[in-house]
Design a protein around this motif. Structure first.
Motif, PDB file in Angstrom:
ATOM      1  N   TYR A 211     -23.617 -43.370  18.196  1.00 14.96           N
ATOM      2  CA  TYR A 211     -23.523 -43.665  16.764  1.00 14.96           C
ATOM      3  C   TYR A 211     -22.241 -43.099  16.159  1.00 14.96           C
ATOM      4  O   TYR A 211     -21.658 -43.700  15.256  1.00 14.96           O
ATOM      5  CB  TYR A 211     -24.717 -43.090  16.003  1.00 14.96           C
ATOM      6  N   SER A 212     -21.788 -41.938  16.630  1.00 16.41           N
ATOM      7  CA  SER A 212     -20.608 -41.304  16.047  1.00 16.41           C
ATOM      8  C   SER A 212     -19.340 -42.126  16.275  1.00 16.41           C
ATOM      9  O   SER A 212     -18.334 -41.902  15.610  1.00 16.41           O
ATOM     10  CB  SER A 212     -20.431 -39.892  16.618  1.00 16.41           C
ATOM     11  N   GLN A 213     -19.381 -43.086  17.181  1.00 17.34           N
ATOM     12  CA  GLN A 213     -18.217 -43.919  17.462  1.00 17.34           C
ATOM     13  C   GLN A 213     -18.045 -45.056  16.454  1.00 17.34           C
ATOM     14  O   GLN A 213     -17.033 -45.753  16.473  1.00 17.34           O
ATOM     15  CB  GLN A 213     -18.305 -44.491  18.872  1.00 17.34           C
ATOM     16  N   GLY A 214     -19.043 -45.265  15.598  1.00 15.59           N
ATOM     17  CA  GLY A 214     -18.974 -46.376  14.657  1.00 15.59           C
ATOM     18  C   GLY A 214     -18.948 -45.934  13.209  1.00 15.59           C
ATOM     19  O   GLY A 214     -19.364 -44.828  12.877  1.00 15.59           O
ATOM     20  N   ASP A 215     -18.460 -46.833  12.350  1.00 16.45           N
ATOM     21  CA  ASP A 215     -18.561 -46.618  10.916  1.00 16.45           C
ATOM     22  C   ASP A 215     -19.122 -47.847  10.202  1.00 16.45           C
ATOM     23  O   ASP A 215     -19.239 -47.881   8.998  1.00 16.45           O
ATOM     24  CB  ASP A 215     -17.222 -46.194  10.302  1.00 16.45           C
TER      25      ASP A 215
ATOM     26  N   ILE B 296     -26.107 -40.298   9.504  1.00 19.11           N
ATOM     27  CA  ILE B 296     -25.068 -41.144  10.098  1.00 19.11           C
ATOM     28  C   ILE B 296     -25.251 -42.593   9.657  1.00 19.11           C
ATOM     29  O   ILE B 296     -24.299 -43.254   9.227  1.00 19.11           O
ATOM     30  CB  ILE B 296     -25.064 -41.038  11.640  1.00 19.11           C
ATOM     31  N   LEU B 297     -26.480 -43.115   9.755  1.00 17.15           N
ATOM     32  CA  LEU B 297     -26.723 -44.514   9.391  1.00 17.15           C
ATOM     33  C   LEU B 297     -26.465 -44.753   7.907  1.00 17.15           C
ATOM     34  O   LEU B 297     -25.933 -45.793   7.528  1.00 17.15           O
ATOM     35  CB  LEU B 297     -28.147 -44.921   9.766  1.00 17.15           C
TER      36      LEU B 297
ATOM     37  N   ARG C  58     -10.637 -52.982  15.974  1.00 17.89           N
ATOM     38  CA  ARG C  58     -11.917 -52.309  16.165  1.00 17.89           C
ATOM     39  C   ARG C  58     -12.726 -53.020  17.244  1.00 17.89           C
ATOM     40  O   ARG C  58     -12.612 -54.225  17.435  1.00 17.89           O
ATOM     41  CB  ARG C  58     -12.714 -52.348  14.866  1.00 17.89           C
ATOM     42  N   LYS C  59     -13.578 -52.254  17.915  1.00 16.72           N
ATOM     43  CA  LYS C  59     -14.494 -52.846  18.899  1.00 16.72           C
ATOM     44  C   LYS C  59     -15.795 -53.221  18.201  1.00 16.72           C
ATOM     45  O   LYS C  59     -16.254 -52.534  17.294  1.00 16.72           O
ATOM     46  CB  LYS C  59     -14.829 -51.840  20.007  1.00 16.72           C
TER      47      LYS C  59
ATOM     48  N   ILE D  56     -21.075 -51.575  15.162  1.00 13.89           N
ATOM     49  CA  ILE D  56     -22.245 -51.537  16.041  1.00 13.89           C
ATOM     50  C   ILE D  56     -23.248 -52.590  15.588  1.00 13.89           C
ATOM     51  O   ILE D  56     -23.690 -52.572  14.431  1.00 13.89           O
ATOM     52  CB  ILE D  56     -22.917 -50.150  16.000  1.00 13.89           C
ATOM     53  N   ILE D  57     -23.606 -53.500  16.469  1.00 15.27           N
ATOM     54  CA  ILE D  57     -24.707 -54.429  16.200  1.00 15.27           C
ATOM     55  C   ILE D  57     -25.962 -53.782  16.755  1.00 15.27           C
ATOM     56  O   ILE D  57     -26.038 -53.484  17.947  1.00 15.27           O
ATOM     57  CB  ILE D  57     -24.503 -55.807  16.864  1.00 15.27           C
TER      58      ILE D  57
END
Length: 182
Positions: free
Chosen positions: A41-45, A71-72, A2-3, A115-116
């Motif tokens: 945002y859609s790129q993270g979980d 999403i959050l 994961r990134k 995501i940070i």
């Protein structure tokens, strides 16, 4: 793998703090910018932040039913803190020790990006560890001249490579940088 990427919104002079945000953030809030933010945002979980950012965000976002709020609230939250004793926002985990090792383990797990959000102190503590894959900034067309800057005096120098840039209609710059290890 994961990134892990940093998301920060700031003025041209690097100010990102919540105390001044009302003066510059809403002035450039357009449907185009919101679509860009939603796509990011859609790129993270997984949503990672320091204690200060967590305490600022969870009371409002935990009850928010807008698309961003949904999403959050769906993401797993990781709070990096040695002092926080509870994390009431659903799907929240506190990481208190061995932070670099714990984040490295998270990056190895299956899933979308981590995501940070903001959390400049956390970001500065992770610089040089090789964990941060990207810095994604929305730079707003304002010079504040005061306020907390994302990269404070004394931040370790890091060479970055611009991998994507986009100018939004409001004059906001959407920039994505990766560490340049060359």
């Amino acid at each position: 793998m994961r990134k892990l990427w940093v998301k920060a919104w700031m003025t041209l002079d690097g100010v990102f703090d919540a105390r001044t945000m009302d003066e510059w953030w809403q002035n450039t809030n357009t449907p185009e910018r919101m679509a860009y933010i939603m796509e990011q945002y859609s790129q993270g979980d997984s949503y990672m932040m320091g204690r200060t950012t967590y305490e600022m965000l969870w009371p409002g976002w935990s009850k928010d039913t807008t698309e961003v709020g949904q999403i959050l609230n769906r993401m797993h939250k990781y709070v990096i803190s040695t002092t926080l004793t509870e994390a009431p926002w659903k799907e929240s985990t506190i990481i208190r020790e061995n932070v670099v090792e714990e984040i490295a383990k998270l990056k190895q797990q299956p899933g979308k990006d981590i995501i940070i959000d903001g959390s400049a102190t956390l970001v500065q503590s992770l610089q040089g560890t090789g964990l941060i894959d990207e810095y994604r900034f929305l730079v707003e067309p304002f010079i504040m001249g005061r306020g907390r800057r994302f990269f404070a005096e004394g931040t370790v120098m890091s060479k970055l490579r611009l991998v994507e840039s986009k100018t939004l209609s409001s004059g906001t710059l959407a920039l994505i940088y990766q560490p340049d290890h060359a």
